[in-house]
Design a protein around this motif. Structure first.
Motif, PDB file in Angstrom:
ATOM      1  N   SER A  19       0.837  -1.189   0.000  1.00  0.00           N
ATOM      2  CA  SER A  19       0.000   0.000   0.000  1.00  0.00           C
ATOM      3  C   SER A  19       0.880   1.249   0.000  1.00  0.00           C
ATOM      4  O   SER A  19       0.662   2.197  -0.748  1.00  0.00           O
ATOM      5  N   LEU A  23       2.879   4.973  -6.582  1.00  0.00           N
ATOM      6  CA  LEU A  23       3.266   6.083  -7.451  1.00  0.00           C
ATOM      7  C   LEU A  23       3.991   7.137  -6.623  1.00  0.00           C
ATOM      8  O   LEU A  23       4.870   7.834  -7.112  1.00  0.00           O
ATOM      9  N   GLY A  24       3.601   7.242  -5.359  1.00  0.00           N
ATOM     10  CA  GLY A  24       4.227   8.215  -4.466  1.00  0.00           C
ATOM     11  C   GLY A  24       5.739   8.034  -4.399  1.00  0.00           C
ATOM     12  O   GLY A  24       6.482   9.012  -4.403  1.00  0.00           O
ATOM     13  N   ASN A  25       6.186   6.796  -4.349  1.00  0.00           N
ATOM     14  CA  ASN A  25       7.621   6.558  -4.203  1.00  0.00           C
ATOM     15  C   ASN A  25       8.375   6.732  -5.510  1.00  0.00           C
ATOM     16  O   ASN A  25       9.489   7.228  -5.536  1.00  0.00           O
ATOM     17  N   TYR A 101      -5.935   8.585  -8.611  1.00  0.00           N
ATOM     18  CA  TYR A 101      -4.737   7.731  -8.568  1.00  0.00           C
ATOM     19  C   TYR A 101      -4.836   6.653  -9.648  1.00  0.00           C
ATOM     20  O   TYR A 101      -3.868   6.315 -10.317  1.00  0.00           O
ATOM     21  N   LEU A 317      -6.444   1.125  -1.387  1.00  0.00           N
ATOM     22  CA  LEU A 317      -7.397   2.234  -1.426  1.00  0.00           C
ATOM     23  C   LEU A 317      -8.817   1.725  -1.629  1.00  0.00           C
ATOM     24  O   LEU A 317      -9.750   2.174  -0.973  1.00  0.00           O
TER      25      LEU A 317
HETATM   26  N1  PHE Z   1       1.187   5.424  -0.410  1.00  0.00           N
HETATM   27  C1  PHE Z   1       0.726   5.353  -1.754  1.00  0.00           C
HETATM   28  C2  PHE Z   1       1.837   5.838  -2.653  1.00  0.00           C
HETATM   29  O1  PHE Z   1       2.869   6.205  -2.216  1.00  0.00           O
HETATM   30  C3  PHE Z   1      -0.523   6.128  -1.967  1.00  0.00           C
HETATM   31  C4  PHE Z   1      -1.607   5.877  -0.987  1.00  0.00           C
HETATM   32  C5  PHE Z   1      -2.059   6.902  -0.172  1.00  0.00           C
HETATM   33  C6  PHE Z   1      -2.158   4.618  -0.863  1.00  0.00           C
HETATM   34  C7  PHE Z   1      -3.015   6.679   0.770  1.00  0.00           C
HETATM   35  C8  PHE Z   1      -3.127   4.375   0.089  1.00  0.00           C
HETATM   36  C9  PHE Z   1      -3.549   5.399   0.898  1.00  0.00           C
HETATM   37  O2  PHE Z   1       1.684   5.876  -3.829  1.00  0.00           O
END
Ligand code: PHE
Length: 463
Positions: A19, A23-25, A101, A317
């Motif tokens: 989780s 994409l965030g990373n 997302y 999500l």
């Molecule tokens: N953490 C995920 C990311 O880095 C995004 C995310 C945010 C997923 C909140 C679940 C809840 O891409």
């Protein structure tokens, strides 16, 4: 009926890390680093992950596991019906985040397919053409959401856990292959220097603010995903150790992502401040320059990696509204999953159309501070930058002042050898009482004043 559960601690850790890693990373982290002056941003991001986010993660797992329910049900089960609004905020936030997302995930998957067939889509024009092609993006979005729903509908052990156990190791292998390759490129060393040697003069209020937001988003906190996963976590597993493992994996992957992206970026001498387009506009140019065969292999591998990383996040999500429908509305899991997926997809349609397909959505609003935003950016601002810190703020207040640390510590003590009271636990208590509410409250306030009212505290106070 017995609640479905993760079959092992490792299964839980991989799913939660899945989780977090998304994409965030791989997409957001490098461009934030690029805009935030390189290593100085990385340094602050790391501090926030451990000092601020780790305690919130412990609290979310503990609440979920104690209550054995989705975020809305959880607050009721703990006996605080007045606080269920935090749960609702989480479910709504999860739905909003997933709605756009999934669109970005669809871009990543679409790039994978196109590059596989030799279309590199390099540069801004190709990117803009690609994202405004709503039929194509619509189709990829349906595919992505459908895949996510299919996995979730199979349940926790057979769906979520199995997917994480397959995808997470693959992800690591792909990243390592890409890093090794990237490091052989000319100028790689310049990229690495930019990435790991901090220039502390680059630290401004804005950099600190973005690092905080990035850390919190990246660890999937503030909206109930981790509460929900915690509700499937076995009572005899150690929460603190698991939260440390999840944080380390997330930070580890973000950190590794930089070692592949910056050598690529510096190979072509591209500006590091490329913003959101860094991945979609500039990297394909690099892949194209590698020549048709190698470019296809490296390029498609990269976007496949990005799609996989996104998939384990979309799963978590979608699980939030699904768990809500299953627990609170008593809808069977399969039906609940597809209802949630369809609703989220529909909510995401305007986002899908807001990247060039429809004018009024592309230039959706002009905010006092933030200027013009597309519909998709606007939802991002509301969900990621406003609701997440608000959710985290309320959650820390709830845990430390309402539920109280004795109850938190009781839950944390399960699955340990009973010798509770070590310093990490002590730190978690202190952080949730003072540090987390303060920082998250500040982030929420700054976001609202800055974007919606044009009052920039960051420029006034911090830079
Ligand atoms: N953490 C995920 C990311 O880095 C995004 C995310 C945010 C997923 C909140 C679940 C809840 O891409």
């Amino acid at each position: 009926m017995q609640r479905d559960r993760f079959s092992s601690r490792l299964g839980f850790i991989l799913a939660a890390a899945g989780s977090a890693v998304g994409l965030g990373n791989i997409w957001k982290f490098p461009f934030e680093v690029g805009q935030g002056g390189g290593a100085a941003f990385v340094f602050i991001y790391l501090i926030f992950c451990f000092v601020l986010c780790f305690p919130v993660m412990v609290a979310e797992i503990a609440i979920g596991r104690k209550a054995q329910l989705n975020p809305v049900g959880a607050f009721k089960a703990l006996g605080y019906s007045n606080w269920v609004f935090i749960g609702y905020l989480g479910v709504i936030c999860g739905v909003l985040i997933l709605s756009f997302y999934n669109v970005v995930a669809a871009w990543a998957f679409g790039y994978f397919i196109d590059i596989l067939f030799g279309h590199f889509l390099s540069g801004e024009i190709a990117f803009n053409e690609f994202v405004s092609d709503y039929i194509k993006i619509g189709a990829y979005s349906i595919l992505f959401m459908g895949g996510t729903a299919f996995i979730i509908s199979r349940g926790i052990t057979e769906g979520i856990e199995k997917a994480a156990k397959i995808i997470m190791p693959l992800l690591l292998i792909m990243i390592l292959i890409l890093i090794i390759y990237a490091l052989t490129l000319p100028n790689a060393i310049e990229g690495i220097k930019f990435y790991i040697i901090p220039d502390f003069t680059q630290i401004t209020g804005k950099v600190i603010y973005s690092a905080l937001g990035q850390a919190f988003f990246s660890l999937s906190l503030g909206m109930g995903a981790i509460i929900t996963y915690g509700s499937y976590f076995s009572k005899d597993s150690n929460i603190i150790h698991s939260a440390i493992a999840i944080t380390l994996m997330d930070v580890g992957v973000a950190f590794l992502a930089g070692f592949m992206i910056f050598p690529f970026v510096f190979y072509q001498g591209i500006e590091t401040t490329g913003g959101a387009g860094l991945i979609f506009m500039t990297l394909p140019r690099v892949f194209e320059a590698l020549g048709p065969q190698l470019g296809i292999i490296i390029g498609s591998l990269f976007f496949l990696l990005l799609s996989f990383a996104a998939l384990t996040s979309t799963i978590s999500l979608l699980e939030v509204p699904t768990a809500y429908l299953v627990d609170e509305k008593k809808i069977p899991r399969k039906t609940a999953t597809w209802i949630a997926a369809i609703i989220v997809f529909i909510i995401g349609v305007p986002s899908l159309l807001s990247n060039g397909a429809i004018e009024s959505l592309t230039h959706f609003v002009t905010l006092k501070g933030a200027g013009e935003k597309s519909f998709m950016d606007f939802i991002g601002l509301i969900a990621n930058d406003t609701f997440l810190p608000l959710g985290g703020f309320l959650l820390s207040i709830f845990v430390s002042y309402v539920w109280k640390k004795e109850n938190l510590n009781k839950e944390i003590a399960l699955g340990t050898d009973g010798s509770s009271g070590n310093w990490v636990e002590g730190y978690v208590d202190i952080a949730l009482t003072y540090i987390c509410p303060l920082l998250l409250g500040a982030m929420f306030t700054i976001t609202v004043l800055d974007n919606f009212f044009g009052i920039s505290l960051l420029n006034r106070v911090l830079s």
